[in-house]
Enzyme design. Sequence first.
Site, mmCIF file in Angstrom:
data_model
loop_
_atom_site.group_PDB
_atom_site.id
_atom_site.type_symbol
_atom_site.label_atom_id
_atom_site.label_comp_id
_atom_site.label_asym_id
_atom_site.label_seq_id
_atom_site.Cartn_x
_atom_site.Cartn_y
_atom_site.Cartn_z
ATOM 1 N N TRP A 153 85.758 53.400 13.195
ATOM 2 C CA TRP A 153 86.486 52.920 14.359
ATOM 3 C C TRP A 153 85.645 52.075 15.310
ATOM 4 C CZ3 TRP A 153 83.565 55.029 18.079
ATOM 5 C CH2 TRP A 153 83.133 56.349 17.985
ATOM 6 N N LYS A 177 91.211 52.235 3.524
ATOM 7 C CA LYS A 177 91.770 53.080 4.568
ATOM 8 C C LYS A 177 90.948 52.894 5.842
ATOM 9 C CE LYS A 177 91.019 57.204 5.996
ATOM 10 N NZ LYS A 177 91.288 57.069 7.459
ATOM 11 N N PRO A 178 91.529 52.271 6.861
ATOM 12 C CA PRO A 178 90.818 52.153 8.134
ATOM 13 C C PRO A 178 90.784 53.493 8.856
ATOM 14 C CG PRO A 178 93.012 51.228 8.329
ATOM 15 C CD PRO A 178 92.857 51.647 6.899
ATOM 16 N N SER A 179 89.968 53.569 9.896
ATOM 17 C CA SER A 179 89.931 54.780 10.712
ATOM 18 C C SER A 179 91.330 55.110 11.232
ATOM 19 C CB SER A 179 88.984 54.580 11.896
ATOM 20 O OG SER A 179 89.151 55.612 12.848
ATOM 21 N N GLU A 250 77.193 53.720 3.996
ATOM 22 C CA GLU A 250 76.502 53.232 5.189
ATOM 23 C C GLU A 250 76.870 54.197 6.303
ATOM 24 O OE1 GLU A 250 75.374 52.257 8.426
ATOM 25 O OE2 GLU A 250 76.992 50.780 8.555
ATOM 26 N N CYS A 284 75.599 52.176 14.878
ATOM 27 C CA CYS A 284 74.567 52.945 14.171
ATOM 28 C C CYS A 284 73.177 52.336 14.324
ATOM 29 C CB CYS A 284 74.922 53.048 12.684
ATOM 30 S SG CYS A 284 76.441 53.968 12.376
ATOM 31 N N GLU A 380 72.475 61.630 16.610
ATOM 32 C CA GLU A 380 73.111 60.388 17.038
ATOM 33 C C GLU A 380 74.129 60.688 18.136
ATOM 34 O OE1 GLU A 380 74.761 56.432 14.777
ATOM 35 O OE2 GLU A 380 75.342 58.380 13.964
#
Length: 478
Positions: A153, A177-179, A250, A284, A380
Amino acid sequence: MNEKTILRNFVAGTYTDPAGGAYADLVDPSTGEVFAAAPLSGQEDVDRAARAAADAFETWRDVEPRQRQLAMLRFADALEARADDLLDAECRNTGKPRQLTAEEELVPAVDHFRFFAGAARILEGRSAGEYLAGHTSYVRREPIGVCAQVTPWNYPLMMAVWKIAPALAAGNTVVLKPSDTTPVSTLLMAEIAAEFFPPGVLNVICGDRDTGRALVAHRIPRMVSITGSVRGGREVAAAAAADLKKVHLELGGKAPVVVFDDADVAIAADAIAVAGFFNAGQDCTAATRVLAGPGCHDDLVDALAEQARGTRTGPPSDGDVLYGPLNNAHQLQRVTGFVERLPEHATVHTGGTRVGERGYFYAPTVVSGLKQNDEAIQNEIFGPVITVQRFGDEDEAVRWANDVDYGLSASVWTKDHGRAMRMTRRLDFGCVWVNTHIPFISEMPHGGFKHSGYGKDLSVYSLEDYTRVKHVMHNLDG
Protein backbone atom coordinates in the site's frame (compact mmCIF):
# COMPACT_ATOMS: atom_id res chain seq x y z
CA MET A 1 -21.47 13.21 1.24
CA ASN A 2 -20.47 11.65 -2.09
CA GLU A 3 -21.91 8.27 -2.99
CA LYS A 4 -19.54 5.38 -2.32
CA THR A 5 -17.79 4.08 -5.45
CA ILE A 6 -18.06 0.33 -6.01
CA LEU A 7 -14.93 -1.17 -7.59
CA ARG A 8 -14.76 -4.38 -9.61
CA ASN A 9 -12.05 -6.88 -10.49
CA PHE A 10 -10.46 -6.70 -13.94
CA VAL A 11 -10.13 -10.12 -15.56
CA ALA A 12 -9.67 -11.18 -19.18
CA GLY A 13 -9.92 -7.63 -20.44
CA THR A 14 -13.12 -6.59 -18.68
CA TYR A 15 -14.50 -5.61 -15.28
CA THR A 16 -16.14 -8.43 -13.33
CA ASP A 17 -18.03 -8.65 -10.06
CA PRO A 18 -16.76 -10.91 -7.26
CA ALA A 19 -18.42 -14.30 -7.37
CA GLY A 20 -19.33 -14.21 -3.71
CA GLY A 21 -20.65 -10.65 -3.79
CA ALA A 22 -18.49 -9.58 -0.83
CA TYR A 23 -16.85 -6.14 -0.57
CA ALA A 24 -14.64 -4.23 1.86
CA ASP A 25 -14.73 -0.48 2.45
CA LEU A 26 -11.83 1.73 1.38
CA VAL A 27 -10.92 4.67 3.60
CA ASP A 28 -9.39 7.97 2.51
CA PRO A 29 -6.46 8.25 4.97
CA SER A 30 -6.44 12.04 4.76
CA THR A 31 -9.98 12.21 6.15
CA GLY A 32 -10.63 8.82 7.76
CA GLU A 33 -13.86 8.57 5.73
CA VAL A 34 -15.04 5.72 3.51
CA PHE A 35 -15.03 6.64 -0.18
CA ALA A 36 -15.25 3.29 -2.02
CA ALA A 37 -15.68 -0.46 -1.65
CA ALA A 38 -13.49 -3.11 -3.29
CA PRO A 39 -14.22 -6.79 -3.96
CA LEU A 40 -13.22 -9.42 -1.44
CA SER A 41 -12.29 -12.01 -4.04
CA GLY A 42 -12.61 -15.67 -3.20
CA GLN A 43 -11.37 -18.94 -4.66
CA GLU A 44 -13.69 -18.76 -7.68
CA ASP A 45 -12.42 -15.27 -8.56
CA VAL A 46 -8.80 -16.36 -8.20
CA ASP A 47 -9.45 -19.40 -10.38
CA ARG A 48 -11.15 -17.30 -13.06
CA ALA A 49 -8.22 -14.88 -13.21
CA ALA A 50 -5.59 -17.63 -13.20
CA ARG A 51 -7.32 -19.48 -16.03
CA ALA A 52 -7.61 -16.25 -18.04
CA ALA A 53 -3.88 -15.64 -17.58
CA ALA A 54 -3.05 -19.23 -18.52
CA ASP A 55 -5.11 -19.00 -21.71
CA ALA A 56 -3.47 -15.70 -22.66
CA PHE A 57 0.01 -17.09 -22.01
CA GLU A 58 -0.36 -19.62 -24.83
CA THR A 59 -0.25 -16.79 -27.37
CA TRP A 60 1.54 -13.95 -25.50
CA ARG A 61 4.62 -16.12 -24.94
CA ASP A 62 5.10 -16.35 -28.72
CA VAL A 63 4.64 -12.66 -29.50
CA GLU A 64 7.86 -11.30 -30.98
CA PRO A 65 9.91 -9.16 -28.58
CA ARG A 66 9.56 -6.14 -30.87
CA GLN A 67 5.77 -6.49 -30.75
CA ARG A 68 5.81 -6.81 -26.96
CA GLN A 69 7.99 -3.73 -26.87
CA LEU A 70 5.59 -1.80 -29.08
CA ALA A 71 2.59 -2.71 -26.91
CA MET A 72 4.46 -1.71 -23.77
CA LEU A 73 5.62 1.60 -25.22
CA ARG A 74 2.08 2.44 -26.30
CA PHE A 75 0.83 1.54 -22.85
CA ALA A 76 3.48 3.79 -21.26
CA ASP A 77 2.36 6.64 -23.53
CA ALA A 78 -1.24 6.05 -22.43
CA LEU A 79 -0.24 6.14 -18.77
CA GLU A 80 1.40 9.48 -19.42
CA ALA A 81 -1.67 10.76 -21.26
CA ARG A 82 -3.94 9.62 -18.42
CA ALA A 83 -1.70 11.14 -15.74
CA ASP A 84 -4.44 13.27 -14.21
CA ASP A 85 -6.80 10.31 -13.86
CA LEU A 86 -4.07 8.14 -12.34
CA LEU A 87 -3.10 10.89 -9.90
CA ASP A 88 -6.74 11.37 -8.91
CA ALA A 89 -6.98 7.66 -8.15
CA GLU A 90 -3.65 7.41 -6.34
CA CYS A 91 -4.01 10.52 -4.20
CA ARG A 92 -7.62 9.81 -3.21
CA ASN A 93 -6.62 6.31 -2.16
CA THR A 94 -3.36 7.20 -0.35
CA GLY A 95 -3.71 10.86 0.64
CA LYS A 96 -0.34 11.71 -0.93
CA PRO A 97 0.59 15.22 -2.09
CA ARG A 98 -0.50 15.44 -5.71
CA GLN A 99 2.43 17.34 -7.22
CA LEU A 100 5.08 15.27 -5.46
CA THR A 101 3.31 12.07 -6.50
CA ALA A 102 3.33 13.24 -10.10
CA GLU A 103 7.03 14.11 -10.06
CA GLU A 104 8.44 11.39 -7.83
CA GLU A 105 6.19 8.42 -8.62
CA LEU A 106 4.19 8.72 -11.83
CA VAL A 107 7.00 10.06 -14.02
CA PRO A 108 9.49 7.39 -12.84
CA ALA A 109 6.85 4.66 -13.19
CA VAL A 110 6.32 5.55 -16.85
CA ASP A 111 10.08 5.55 -17.36
CA HIS A 112 10.37 2.11 -15.75
CA PHE A 113 7.79 0.74 -18.17
CA ARG A 114 9.63 2.22 -21.13
CA PHE A 115 12.90 0.74 -19.91
CA PHE A 116 11.42 -2.75 -19.74
CA ALA A 117 9.85 -2.29 -23.16
CA GLY A 118 13.37 -1.89 -24.53
CA ALA A 119 14.77 -4.65 -22.34
CA ALA A 120 12.27 -7.08 -23.87
CA ARG A 121 14.50 -7.14 -26.95
CA ILE A 122 17.90 -7.70 -25.31
CA LEU A 123 17.68 -10.91 -23.30
CA GLU A 124 21.13 -12.44 -23.38
CA GLY A 125 22.67 -15.86 -22.73
CA ARG A 126 25.93 -17.73 -23.12
CA SER A 127 27.19 -18.20 -26.65
CA ALA A 128 26.63 -21.53 -28.39
CA GLY A 129 29.57 -23.88 -28.25
CA GLU A 130 30.86 -27.41 -28.55
CA TYR A 131 31.46 -28.44 -24.94
CA LEU A 132 31.21 -32.12 -25.88
CA ALA A 133 32.73 -33.49 -29.06
CA GLY A 134 30.17 -33.74 -31.85
CA HIS A 135 27.57 -31.72 -29.97
CA THR A 136 26.56 -28.06 -29.91
CA SER A 137 24.96 -26.54 -26.81
CA TYR A 138 23.18 -23.28 -26.27
CA VAL A 139 20.86 -21.68 -23.74
CA ARG A 140 17.30 -20.44 -24.20
CA ARG A 141 15.73 -17.90 -21.85
CA GLU A 142 12.00 -18.51 -21.74
CA PRO A 143 9.04 -16.96 -19.93
CA ILE A 144 7.98 -18.82 -16.81
CA GLY A 145 4.22 -18.71 -17.34
CA VAL A 146 1.53 -17.17 -15.18
CA CYS A 147 2.96 -14.92 -12.45
CA ALA A 148 1.04 -14.28 -9.24
CA GLN A 149 1.94 -10.88 -7.84
CA VAL A 150 1.07 -9.02 -4.64
CA THR A 151 1.79 -5.32 -4.17
CA PRO A 152 1.87 -3.12 -1.04
CA TRP A 153 0.00 0.00 0.00
CA ASN A 154 2.92 2.43 0.28
CA TYR A 155 3.48 2.91 -3.48
CA PRO A 156 0.49 1.23 -5.16
CA LEU A 157 1.01 2.51 -8.70
CA MET A 158 4.79 2.34 -8.83
CA MET A 159 5.05 -1.10 -7.22
CA ALA A 160 2.50 -2.44 -9.68
CA VAL A 161 4.73 -1.22 -12.52
CA TRP A 162 7.80 -2.81 -10.91
CA LYS A 163 5.95 -6.14 -10.95
CA ILE A 164 4.02 -5.97 -14.19
CA ALA A 165 6.63 -4.51 -16.55
CA PRO A 166 9.42 -7.14 -16.31
CA ALA A 167 6.88 -9.97 -16.26
CA LEU A 168 5.18 -8.87 -19.47
CA ALA A 169 8.47 -7.94 -21.15
CA ALA A 170 9.71 -11.50 -20.62
CA GLY A 171 6.54 -12.96 -22.15
CA ASN A 172 4.68 -13.94 -18.98
CA THR A 173 1.09 -13.15 -18.03
CA VAL A 174 0.01 -11.73 -14.70
CA VAL A 175 -2.57 -12.02 -11.96
CA LEU A 176 -1.94 -9.17 -9.54
CA LYS A 177 -3.54 -8.56 -6.16
CA PRO A 178 -3.01 -5.01 -4.89
CA SER A 179 -3.12 -4.18 -1.20
CA ASP A 180 -6.60 -4.36 0.27
CA THR A 181 -6.40 -0.65 1.19
CA THR A 182 -5.06 0.75 -2.12
CA PRO A 183 -6.38 -1.02 -5.26
CA VAL A 184 -7.77 2.00 -7.11
CA SER A 185 -4.86 3.07 -9.33
CA THR A 186 -3.91 -0.52 -10.16
CA LEU A 187 -7.41 -1.26 -11.44
CA LEU A 188 -7.27 1.86 -13.59
CA MET A 189 -3.91 0.74 -14.99
CA ALA A 190 -5.42 -2.61 -15.94
CA GLU A 191 -8.29 -0.87 -17.68
CA ILE A 192 -5.86 1.29 -19.67
CA ALA A 193 -3.73 -1.76 -20.49
CA ALA A 194 -6.69 -3.56 -22.07
CA GLU A 195 -6.35 -1.36 -25.15
CA PHE A 196 -2.82 -2.58 -25.83
CA PHE A 197 -2.55 -6.16 -24.52
CA PRO A 198 -4.65 -9.23 -25.36
CA PRO A 199 -7.34 -10.18 -22.84
CA GLY A 200 -5.91 -12.11 -19.90
CA VAL A 201 -2.35 -10.85 -20.18
CA LEU A 202 -2.89 -8.54 -17.17
CA ASN A 203 -5.53 -9.36 -14.58
CA VAL A 204 -6.16 -7.53 -11.29
CA ILE A 205 -8.20 -9.00 -8.46
CA CYS A 206 -8.91 -7.23 -5.19
CA GLY A 207 -9.09 -8.81 -1.78
CA ASP A 208 -7.55 -9.40 1.61
CA ARG A 209 -4.89 -11.76 2.96
CA ASP A 210 -7.10 -14.78 2.28
CA THR A 211 -7.31 -13.73 -1.37
CA GLY A 212 -3.54 -13.47 -1.51
CA ARG A 213 -3.14 -16.90 0.08
CA ALA A 214 -5.53 -18.44 -2.45
CA LEU A 215 -3.61 -16.83 -5.32
CA VAL A 216 -0.22 -17.99 -4.07
CA ALA A 217 -1.47 -21.53 -3.48
CA HIS A 218 -3.28 -21.82 -6.82
CA ARG A 219 -1.93 -24.57 -9.07
CA ILE A 220 -1.63 -22.44 -12.23
CA PRO A 221 0.94 -19.71 -11.37
CA ARG A 222 4.54 -20.88 -11.67
CA MET A 223 6.05 -17.80 -10.05
CA VAL A 224 5.03 -15.66 -7.09
CA SER A 225 6.33 -12.14 -6.50
CA ILE A 226 5.48 -10.01 -3.49
CA THR A 227 6.52 -6.65 -2.12
CA GLY A 228 5.42 -6.50 1.48
CA SER A 229 6.25 -7.32 5.08
CA VAL A 230 8.65 -9.98 6.32
CA ARG A 231 5.69 -11.83 7.81
CA GLY A 232 3.93 -11.80 4.46
CA GLY A 233 7.09 -12.90 2.67
CA ARG A 234 7.52 -15.88 4.97
CA GLU A 235 3.91 -16.92 4.42
CA VAL A 236 4.28 -16.63 0.65
CA ALA A 237 7.55 -18.59 0.60
CA ALA A 238 6.03 -21.37 2.72
CA ALA A 239 2.88 -21.59 0.60
CA ALA A 240 4.82 -21.52 -2.66
CA ALA A 241 7.14 -24.27 -1.42
CA ALA A 242 4.27 -26.75 -1.37
CA ASP A 243 4.07 -26.48 -5.17
CA LEU A 244 7.76 -25.57 -5.73
CA LYS A 245 6.88 -22.24 -7.34
CA LYS A 246 9.64 -19.74 -8.06
CA VAL A 247 9.53 -16.94 -5.48
CA HIS A 248 10.60 -13.29 -5.69
CA LEU A 249 10.50 -11.36 -2.39
CA GLU A 250 11.06 -7.65 -1.75
CA LEU A 251 10.38 -7.19 1.94
CA GLY A 252 11.18 -4.79 4.76
CA GLY A 253 14.21 -2.65 5.47
CA LYS A 254 15.97 -0.74 8.23
CA ALA A 255 18.42 1.38 6.26
CA PRO A 256 21.49 2.64 8.13
CA VAL A 257 22.56 6.19 7.23
CA VAL A 258 26.21 6.38 8.29
CA VAL A 259 27.42 9.96 8.63
CA PHE A 260 31.13 10.45 9.34
CA ASP A 261 32.65 13.50 11.00
CA ASP A 262 34.05 14.86 7.72
CA ALA A 263 30.61 15.02 6.06
CA ASP A 264 28.91 18.35 5.44
CA VAL A 265 26.30 18.28 8.21
CA ALA A 266 23.94 20.82 6.64
CA ILE A 267 23.88 19.05 3.28
CA ALA A 268 23.50 15.63 4.91
CA ALA A 269 20.70 16.76 7.22
CA ASP A 270 18.72 18.30 4.37
CA ALA A 271 18.97 15.16 2.23
CA ILE A 272 18.36 12.74 5.11
CA ALA A 273 15.25 14.61 6.26
CA VAL A 274 13.74 14.39 2.79
CA ALA A 275 14.67 10.71 2.40
CA GLY A 276 13.42 9.92 5.90
CA PHE A 277 10.14 11.82 5.92
CA PHE A 278 9.13 11.37 2.27
CA ASN A 279 5.91 9.37 1.96
CA ALA A 280 5.57 9.66 5.75
CA GLY A 281 8.55 7.32 6.15
CA GLN A 282 6.48 4.51 4.62
CA ASP A 283 9.35 3.26 2.48
CA CYS A 284 11.53 0.19 3.03
CA THR A 285 14.57 2.26 2.06
CA ALA A 286 13.69 5.35 4.13
CA ALA A 287 16.63 7.17 5.76
CA THR A 288 15.30 6.74 9.28
CA ARG A 289 18.21 5.00 11.13
CA VAL A 290 21.08 7.48 11.31
CA LEU A 291 24.50 6.53 12.72
CA ALA A 292 26.57 9.66 13.37
CA GLY A 293 30.26 10.08 14.13
CA PRO A 294 31.25 11.37 17.59
CA GLY A 295 32.32 14.76 16.22
CA CYS A 296 29.18 15.51 14.19
CA HIS A 297 26.49 13.75 16.24
CA ASP A 298 25.18 16.71 18.21
CA ASP A 299 25.23 19.10 15.26
CA LEU A 300 23.48 16.53 13.07
CA VAL A 301 20.75 15.93 15.65
CA ASP A 302 20.16 19.68 15.91
CA ALA A 303 20.11 20.05 12.12
CA LEU A 304 17.69 17.14 11.65
CA ALA A 305 15.40 18.49 14.36
CA GLU A 306 15.42 21.87 12.64
CA GLN A 307 14.60 20.19 9.31
CA ALA A 308 11.74 18.30 10.99
CA ARG A 309 10.29 21.47 12.49
CA GLY A 310 10.27 22.98 9.00
CA THR A 311 8.59 19.94 7.41
CA ARG A 312 4.82 19.91 6.98
CA THR A 313 2.33 17.13 6.48
CA GLY A 314 -1.16 17.59 5.08
CA PRO A 315 -3.77 16.52 2.50
CA PRO A 316 -3.22 16.09 -1.27
CA SER A 317 -4.58 19.56 -1.99
CA ASP A 318 -1.83 21.27 0.03
CA GLY A 319 1.06 21.97 -2.34
CA ASP A 320 3.47 22.93 0.45
CA VAL A 321 3.64 19.62 2.31
CA LEU A 322 6.36 16.98 1.99
CA TYR A 323 4.18 14.05 2.88
CA GLY A 324 0.61 12.99 3.52
CA PRO A 325 -0.98 10.70 6.10
CA LEU A 326 -0.02 7.25 7.25
CA ASN A 327 -1.93 4.74 5.16
CA ASN A 328 -4.45 3.45 7.66
CA ALA A 329 -5.60 3.51 11.27
CA HIS A 330 -3.56 0.42 12.14
CA GLN A 331 -0.38 2.02 10.82
CA LEU A 332 -1.04 5.18 12.83
CA GLN A 333 -1.46 3.01 15.92
CA ARG A 334 1.76 1.14 15.11
CA VAL A 335 3.88 4.27 14.71
CA THR A 336 2.34 5.84 17.81
CA GLY A 337 3.12 2.69 19.76
CA PHE A 338 6.80 2.73 18.82
CA VAL A 339 7.15 6.30 20.08
CA GLU A 340 5.12 5.70 23.24
CA ARG A 341 7.30 2.69 24.12
CA LEU A 342 10.62 4.53 23.73
CA PRO A 343 12.92 3.81 26.68
CA GLU A 344 13.84 6.44 29.26
CA HIS A 345 17.32 6.89 27.79
CA ALA A 346 15.83 8.12 24.49
CA THR A 347 15.21 11.81 23.77
CA VAL A 348 12.45 13.03 21.46
CA HIS A 349 13.75 16.32 20.03
CA THR A 350 10.66 17.18 18.01
CA GLY A 351 7.40 15.57 16.91
CA GLY A 352 6.22 12.33 18.45
CA THR A 353 2.53 13.21 18.14
CA ARG A 354 -0.43 12.80 15.86
CA VAL A 355 -1.32 15.87 13.79
CA GLY A 356 -4.98 16.81 13.97
CA GLU A 357 -7.95 14.57 14.71
CA ARG A 358 -9.03 13.97 11.12
CA GLY A 359 -7.08 11.51 9.01
CA TYR A 360 -3.93 9.62 9.96
CA PHE A 361 -1.27 12.34 9.99
CA TYR A 362 1.84 12.04 12.17
CA ALA A 363 4.38 14.74 12.94
CA PRO A 364 7.98 14.50 11.66
CA THR A 365 9.92 13.10 14.59
CA VAL A 366 13.61 12.98 15.57
CA VAL A 367 14.86 10.73 18.39
CA SER A 368 18.37 10.31 19.83
CA GLY A 369 19.95 8.32 22.66
CA LEU A 370 18.76 4.90 21.58
CA LYS A 371 20.87 1.77 22.08
CA GLN A 372 21.56 -0.86 19.45
CA ASN A 373 19.21 -3.47 20.92
CA ASP A 374 16.28 -1.07 21.38
CA GLU A 375 13.05 -1.92 19.58
CA ALA A 376 13.04 1.28 17.50
CA ILE A 377 16.52 0.43 16.15
CA GLN A 378 15.92 -3.22 15.39
CA ASN A 379 12.39 -3.07 13.96
CA GLU A 380 10.94 -1.25 10.98
CA ILE A 381 8.74 1.62 12.21
CA PHE A 382 7.50 2.58 8.74
CA GLY A 383 6.65 6.11 9.77
CA PRO A 384 8.16 9.62 9.84
CA VAL A 385 10.50 8.86 12.75
CA ILE A 386 14.26 9.38 12.36
CA THR A 387 16.54 7.92 15.04
CA VAL A 388 20.16 9.03 15.57
CA GLN A 389 22.87 6.97 17.31
CA ARG A 390 26.45 8.04 18.12
CA PHE A 391 29.15 5.57 16.98
CA GLY A 392 32.78 5.62 18.09
CA ASP A 393 34.75 4.55 15.03
CA GLU A 394 34.38 3.02 11.57
CA ASP A 395 34.33 -0.57 12.81
CA GLU A 396 31.56 0.17 15.30
CA ALA A 397 29.58 1.96 12.60
CA VAL A 398 29.80 -1.15 10.41
CA ARG A 399 28.83 -3.49 13.26
CA TRP A 400 25.81 -1.42 14.20
CA ALA A 401 24.78 -0.85 10.61
CA ASN A 402 24.80 -4.58 9.86
CA ASP A 403 23.35 -5.63 13.22
CA VAL A 404 19.70 -5.83 12.09
CA ASP A 405 17.71 -8.57 10.40
CA TYR A 406 17.25 -6.50 7.25
CA GLY A 407 19.60 -5.94 4.32
CA LEU A 408 17.84 -3.78 1.75
CA SER A 409 19.66 -0.44 1.53
CA ALA A 410 22.15 1.87 3.25
CA SER A 411 24.01 5.12 2.69
CA VAL A 412 27.44 6.49 3.61
CA TRP A 413 28.24 10.17 4.04
CA THR A 414 31.93 11.12 3.87
CA LYS A 415 34.45 13.10 1.84
CA ASP A 416 37.03 10.30 2.18
CA HIS A 417 37.00 8.23 -1.03
CA GLY A 418 38.88 5.32 0.52
CA ARG A 419 36.47 5.17 3.46
CA ALA A 420 33.51 5.25 1.09
CA MET A 421 34.96 2.34 -0.87
CA ARG A 422 35.58 0.32 2.30
CA MET A 423 32.12 0.99 3.65
CA THR A 424 30.29 0.04 0.46
CA ARG A 425 32.14 -3.28 0.52
CA ARG A 426 31.52 -3.98 4.21
CA LEU A 427 27.85 -2.97 4.43
CA ASP A 428 25.57 -6.01 4.08
CA PHE A 429 22.84 -4.37 2.02
CA GLY A 430 21.58 -4.80 -1.53
CA CYS A 431 21.97 -1.10 -2.38
CA VAL A 432 24.48 1.36 -0.91
CA TRP A 433 24.40 5.06 -1.74
CA VAL A 434 27.34 7.42 -1.17
CA ASN A 435 26.55 11.03 -0.18
CA THR A 436 22.93 10.59 -1.23
CA HIS A 437 19.99 8.43 -0.21
CA ILE A 438 16.93 6.95 -1.96
CA PRO A 439 17.31 7.75 -5.73
CA PHE A 440 16.28 4.87 -8.00
CA ILE A 441 17.01 4.43 -11.69
CA SER A 442 15.52 1.98 -14.13
CA GLU A 443 18.88 0.60 -15.23
CA MET A 444 20.13 -0.53 -11.79
CA PRO A 445 18.78 -3.38 -9.62
CA HIS A 446 16.88 -2.97 -6.37
CA GLY A 447 16.65 -5.82 -3.89
CA GLY A 448 18.05 -6.93 -0.57
CA PHE A 449 19.64 -9.62 1.53
CA LYS A 450 18.69 -11.44 4.74
CA HIS A 451 15.10 -10.73 5.86
CA SER A 452 14.70 -8.13 3.13
CA GLY A 453 14.15 -10.98 0.68
CA TYR A 454 15.68 -12.13 -2.59
CA GLY A 455 15.31 -11.34 -6.26
CA LYS A 456 15.71 -7.96 -7.94
CA ASP A 457 13.33 -5.26 -9.08
CA LEU A 458 14.28 -2.86 -11.90
CA SER A 459 17.14 -3.43 -14.41
CA VAL A 460 17.78 -6.43 -16.63
CA TYR A 461 18.35 -8.48 -13.47
CA SER A 462 14.64 -8.19 -12.80
CA LEU A 463 13.82 -9.22 -16.35
CA GLU A 464 16.00 -12.31 -15.93
CA ASP A 465 14.19 -13.17 -12.68
CA TYR A 466 11.02 -13.55 -14.74
CA THR A 467 12.61 -16.10 -17.08
CA ARG A 468 13.72 -19.70 -16.91
CA VAL A 469 16.91 -21.10 -18.42
CA LYS A 470 16.81 -24.10 -20.75
CA HIS A 471 19.87 -25.94 -22.06
CA VAL A 472 19.54 -27.27 -25.60
CA MET A 473 22.09 -29.76 -27.03
CA HIS A 474 22.29 -30.91 -30.64
CA ASN A 475 24.06 -34.05 -31.82
CA LEU A 476 25.85 -32.80 -34.93
CA ASP A 477 25.92 -36.27 -36.45
CA GLY A 478 22.26 -37.00 -35.75
